[in-house]
Design a protein around this motif. Sequence first.
Motif, short mmCIF file in Angstrom:
data_model
loop_
_atom_site.label_atom_id
_atom_site.label_comp_id
_atom_site.label_asym_id
_atom_site.label_seq_id
_atom_site.Cartn_x
_atom_site.Cartn_y
_atom_site.Cartn_z
N GLY B 221 28.14 48.27 43.83
CA GLY B 221 28.58 47.11 43.06
C GLY B 221 29.79 46.48 43.72
O GLY B 221 30.39 47.05 44.63
N THR B 222 30.11 45.25 43.24
CA THR B 222 31.19 44.50 43.88
C THR B 222 31.85 43.54 42.88
O THR B 222 31.20 43.05 41.96
N GLY B 223 33.10 43.30 43.12
CA GLY B 223 33.80 42.31 42.33
C GLY B 223 33.27 40.90 42.54
O GLY B 223 33.58 39.99 41.78
N GLY B 226 31.62 39.40 39.56
CA GLY B 226 32.39 39.24 38.34
C GLY B 226 32.93 40.59 37.91
O GLY B 226 33.06 41.51 38.72
N SER B 227 33.22 40.69 36.65
CA SER B 227 33.92 41.88 36.19
C SER B 227 33.54 42.19 34.76
O SER B 227 33.19 41.29 33.99
N LEU B 228 33.63 43.45 34.41
CA LEU B 228 33.34 43.84 33.02
C LEU B 228 34.53 43.56 32.10
O LEU B 228 34.39 43.53 30.89
N VAL B 236 39.77 44.65 38.56
CA VAL B 236 38.34 44.39 38.32
C VAL B 236 37.61 45.69 37.99
O VAL B 236 37.77 46.69 38.70
N LYS B 237 36.88 45.66 36.91
CA LYS B 237 36.00 46.78 36.58
C LYS B 237 34.59 46.35 36.96
O LYS B 237 34.00 45.46 36.32
#
Lengths: 210, 519
Positions: B221-223, B226-228, B236-237
């Motif tokens: 996964g990657t920023g 977007g982010s959780l 960033v989660k």
Amino acid sequence: MKFNKQLFSACFLFAAAFAPTEAAEPVPEEFGSCTVCHGVQLKGNPGTGAPRLSGLQTWYVENQLESFRMGWRGNHSADYTAEEMRAVASGLSAKQLKKAPSYVNETVSSLSFTHTDGDVDKGKALFASCSACHGATGGGNEALAAPSLLVQSDWYLEKQINDFRNGLRGAEKDDASGQLMAASVATLKTDDDINNLMAYIVHLQQQEMK
Amino acid sequence: MTGVSRRNFLNLVGAIGGSVALYNSSRAMGLIAETGPVSNYQIKPADKGAKKIVILGGGVAGLSVAYELQMAGYECTILEASHRIGGRNLTVRHGDLVDELGNANICKFDDEPNLYFNAGPARIPGHHQRLLGYCKKFKVPLQIKANANRLAYIHETNLFGGKPVRAGEYIADARGFMSELLWKGGNQGAFDEMLTKEDVENLMGYSRFFGDLGLDGSYKGTGRSGSLNDRMLEHVKVKPTQDFTEVLKSRTGLMAALTSENYDWGEPLMEPVGGMDGVVNGFARNLDAKIILKAQVQGIHNKDDGVTITYQHKGKLHTLEADFCFNNIPAHFMPGIDNNLSPEYMAALSEFKRGNLFKIALQMKERFWENEGIYGGISFTDQAISQIWYPSHDINAEKGVILGSYSWNDDENEKFAQMSLEDRIKVAAQCGDKIHPNYSSYIESGVSVPWTRMNHMMGCGAHMEPEVQDKNFAILQKAEGRHFLIGDQISQHAGWQEGALASADNALRVFSDMRTQAA
């Protein structure tokens, strides 16, 4: 609509004899949109898939407009052009419906041919079963709801035979004469049969013109 | 490196985007020559024997021929069968007639200038220099139109749980997983026979950044997706990734990923402010030509010294004699029009097939997509509608018009054509509900344009079988007596105004050469 180039050329050589123009009469305003697809003087246009209408018998035009409006024709999703006609027929006004048959019948245009390579004699033998309804020379029979075959372009007749064979036409349960025709085309077994039959119908059309 | 050959890539794009996409990609990859610069030939000026020009059809090609010839001193008459000029450059607004055969209807959008629908061409890339040149010359204001949008969605009925996925998330995952494979291949010596050690090291380094991989070459996964959490206040989660098997299966995802790669869709795209018909109005403001609307051509006859055109107007037949004729009529109508064009020419014309592109536009009472962070761009779905386009103009206004369906699938388009307007809206609404919550509840009215049923058009996206096209185009792109065929139909870019303008450009060049040689 796929065309053999040479045959198509032959068709235009014939049509060229009628140059410069067939558009002797203006189209009544209320029927202007008919000629968009069906061509000048309703001479038919394989480019849009619209048949020749010039000279069709008034009772047959009436009958077919009713068929489209009732959904007996143009109700098969694979028949794009008949679906288009169903939409148009459904949108006609009472006045247009009343005047259309005689307008159509009175238009005058040349008839072009594409089927010149079939076997006329074999076609004649196949035509025997057609003649029962459409008449010995293909002139049609109103009592049997069988239209004249002498006024229709062969490319369109061929398409209709295939549509009857493939259930695109004559498959609606209330369309009695359509069903009869769908059953009748079962005598045509192969594409060669259809090609030969077309050659004979073209022969009849040429005889008629003499 | 032979893993993904150029041919395979082209086949893949061809399978998804159809032949136009294939052509465009080929051009972007340098397999086909670039659109040339706008021609700089001089049209031989009008003189006594060559003055009167008749143009059949007021589409974009016809308008440009009229303009260019007017500049060279010719007198032009445009015969247009329908109630308006512009052809398929059609912008529909409040009160406009949608002239569908058997189903004519009036647009019920609110009477507001920003609520419009470009039913034909709707985007202009920077390399369509002919069209952009006219926009500049006629002072047609342009604005940027977002085409790709990473915050728009991809949606697959049977993938990703049937839920819409942000295009950017999909693209990041697809790149991440692909890059991981490359990195691991490099790490395990898979390319040692093809590449030098240095190349392999560079490939692995490139892959790590291309896919945002971890130091161990894995993608988790990657920023970029977007982010959780609130990434303004916290670290960033990272969102969980999609399943790689599903990523590989998604054709809408691939469409979203490739949108900007297509040469004609390369960002940034443009559109005229206020609607695409700004181009038509630009021509109209600058034309002296006599334009006769509702004039249906019935005969085209070449003579040694001119052309005779028969047409019907206001219930009467008229004859018009001209020195030359430029014919912008859709080719599929030609066998229904009397003419003395040669059998070879008519046979070539007869190979055209009618395209059946279909679009529907919906007036939405709120711009709900903007609340989802979507400002312009396209969502892709595997449903009948295929695409949803969000307007790039009038951001933050109360209402907006979105494009609710635009497919390249002939069968889907035909199904829409066979429905009533109400049913078309209903299907578009149902499909939209799968992508945006309560989508259908925002719909106030809809307008649809099935080009295959539009009066005096009966098709959009004319095409020929590839094996006969070159042969026939060679015939049709030349003069036939004093008759020149024009229109996007005889360009390699059917459905694009630049194709129409290129056809006009070509015809004028042939015309000019012919006149120069005759002199």
